[in-house]
Scaffold this active site. Structure first.
Site, mmCIF file in Angstrom:
data_model
loop_
_atom_site.group_PDB
_atom_site.id
_atom_site.type_symbol
_atom_site.label_atom_id
_atom_site.label_comp_id
_atom_site.label_asym_id
_atom_site.label_seq_id
_atom_site.Cartn_x
_atom_site.Cartn_y
_atom_site.Cartn_z
ATOM 1 N N LYS A 111 -25.932 26.935 -18.282
ATOM 2 C CA LYS A 111 -25.241 26.066 -16.752
ATOM 3 C C LYS A 111 -26.445 25.782 -16.306
ATOM 4 O O LYS A 111 -26.746 24.752 -15.496
ATOM 5 C CB LYS A 111 -23.809 27.367 -16.521
ATOM 6 C CG LYS A 111 -22.894 27.345 -17.275
ATOM 7 C CD LYS A 111 -22.157 28.030 -16.240
ATOM 8 C CE LYS A 111 -20.950 28.377 -16.981
ATOM 9 N NZ LYS A 111 -19.800 28.887 -17.161
ATOM 10 N N GLN A 169 -17.874 34.059 -12.673
ATOM 11 C CA GLN A 169 -18.043 34.052 -14.569
ATOM 12 C C GLN A 169 -17.628 35.003 -14.879
ATOM 13 O O GLN A 169 -16.952 35.925 -14.635
ATOM 14 C CB GLN A 169 -19.755 34.080 -14.389
ATOM 15 C CG GLN A 169 -20.383 34.350 -15.954
ATOM 16 C CD GLN A 169 -20.422 33.156 -16.644
ATOM 17 O OE1 GLN A 169 -20.638 31.912 -16.273
ATOM 18 N NE2 GLN A 169 -19.418 32.580 -17.906
ATOM 19 N N ASP A 202 -13.740 24.971 -11.412
ATOM 20 C CA ASP A 202 -13.592 25.920 -14.181
ATOM 21 C C ASP A 202 -11.552 25.697 -13.762
ATOM 22 O O ASP A 202 -11.300 26.008 -14.729
ATOM 23 C CB ASP A 202 -14.032 26.920 -13.176
ATOM 24 C CG ASP A 202 -14.677 27.409 -13.642
ATOM 25 O OD1 ASP A 202 -14.721 26.488 -14.922
ATOM 26 O OD2 ASP A 202 -14.777 29.114 -14.604
#
Ligand code: NDP
Length: 287
Positions: free
Chosen positions: A52, A96, A122
């Site tokens: 990313k 994450q 997300d």
């Protein structure tokens, strides 16, 4: 049978985003920013974060990574998220996952719930997950977002079609079912307790599988001319990357199929940045 080519489609999405970002910067807007929180040293998580960082830098996005050891308290992570929520220069915040399994147990849901919905790129807060069932344009998790973009790219009509989603996780199956329903498909969600899975799958015009079982779905599960979306990423006995669908066995029956690799996977990362730029554009209007 036609391949739903996620590699090419995601490349096009990223190219378009790059052009869009550079034009926004030329107009004098600030650099878009994504903050990623990573806890512990899980190999796969480290790899995803560095991917990313690399992709973000290439697009002209500022990526700020906040690293914590796995003995960090939930409260400290929540405090950081609270600060980032207030920072007008931060567009997106993501944690994450999965959080490490250590002696202490992280409360993933409570941590994610602190993220302000306007920065939840997300799409994993309960509000975001709910929004994709209620609004066609809700911001949801990257993998199902990518699947919908791929179906759109190939002009696959979902209206009135029987869509079966196998797997109901929060990052894949649950939001995908909502997105398909908002696009007027008739949706069935199946899971490990579903009876007659084969029969259910065989009724599907659109069949999406995300269960994490290598080559589990063979031709006996596929309706003729179905669209097959293989979300699984698994290793077979020889160490090759394979999906949840037995590609060679089903390829002559279905009308479209996503390959593994090169199907849903590359769409996921493109969709994260697509989500980020959507929220960024809202933010630059706001400030
Ligand atoms: P989870 O383990 O969180 O969820 C698996 C789901 O599959 C559960 O809902 C489970 O049912 C269901 N399931 C398991 N076995 C069966 C079965 N035999 N029949 C029917 N349903 C079953 O996994 P994830 O959703 O995180 O991931 C699923 C797969 O997708 C993995 O291979 C993962 O690597 C891949 N993935 C790929 C991504 C991409 O970018 N391409 C992104 C994210 C994941 P129940 O709820 O009853 O337990």
């Amino acid at each position: 049978m036609e391949i739903l080519d996620g590699k090419t489609t995601s490349g096009e999405i990223l190219d378009n985003l790059k052009v869009e970002i550079s034009s926004l910067l030329e107009q004098g807007h600030r650099i878009p920013r994504l903050d990623i929180i990573i806890i512990g040293h899980d190999y796969a998580s480290e790899k995803y974060v560095s991917m990313k960082e690399k992709k973000g830098a290439d697009l002209g996005i500022k990526i700020v990574v906040h690293r914590f050891e796995d003995n960090i308290e939930d409260g400290e992570i929540k405090q950081l998220i609270g600060k980032l929520n207030q920072d007008s220069l931060v567009d997106g915040i993501m944690v994450q996952l999965p959080l490490p399994k250590t002696n202490k147990t992280f409360n993933t849901k409570d941590i994610l719930e602190v993220i302000d919905i306007s920065k939840d790129v997300d799409g994993l807060t309960y509000s975001s997950l709910g929004s994709v069932w209620i609004e066609r344009e809700g911001i949801g998790p990257a993998t199902p977002t990518g699947i919908i973009k791929l179906l759109d790219e190939y002009d696959i009509d979902l209206t009135g079609k029987n869509a079966v989603v196998v797997g109901r996780s929060k990052i894949v199956g649950l939001p995908l079912a909502g997105m398909l329903s908002r696009r007027d498909a008739t949706v069935t969600m199946a899971h490990s307790k579903s009876e007659n899975l084969q029969e259910i799958c065989k009724s599907a015009d659109i069949l999406a599988i995300g269960i994490g079982k290598p080559k589990y779905i063979n031709r006996d599960y596929i309706k003729k001319d179905a669209v097959v979306i293989d979300i699984g990423i698994n290793r077979d006995y020889e160490g090759n990357l394979v999906g949840d669908v037995d590609f060679d066995d089903v390829k002559d029956i279905c009308a479209y199929i996503t390959p593994v690799p090169g199907g849903v996977g590359p769409m996921t990362i493109a969709s994260l940045f697509f989500n980020l730029i959507r929220v960024y554009k809202r933010n630059v209007k706001k400030y």
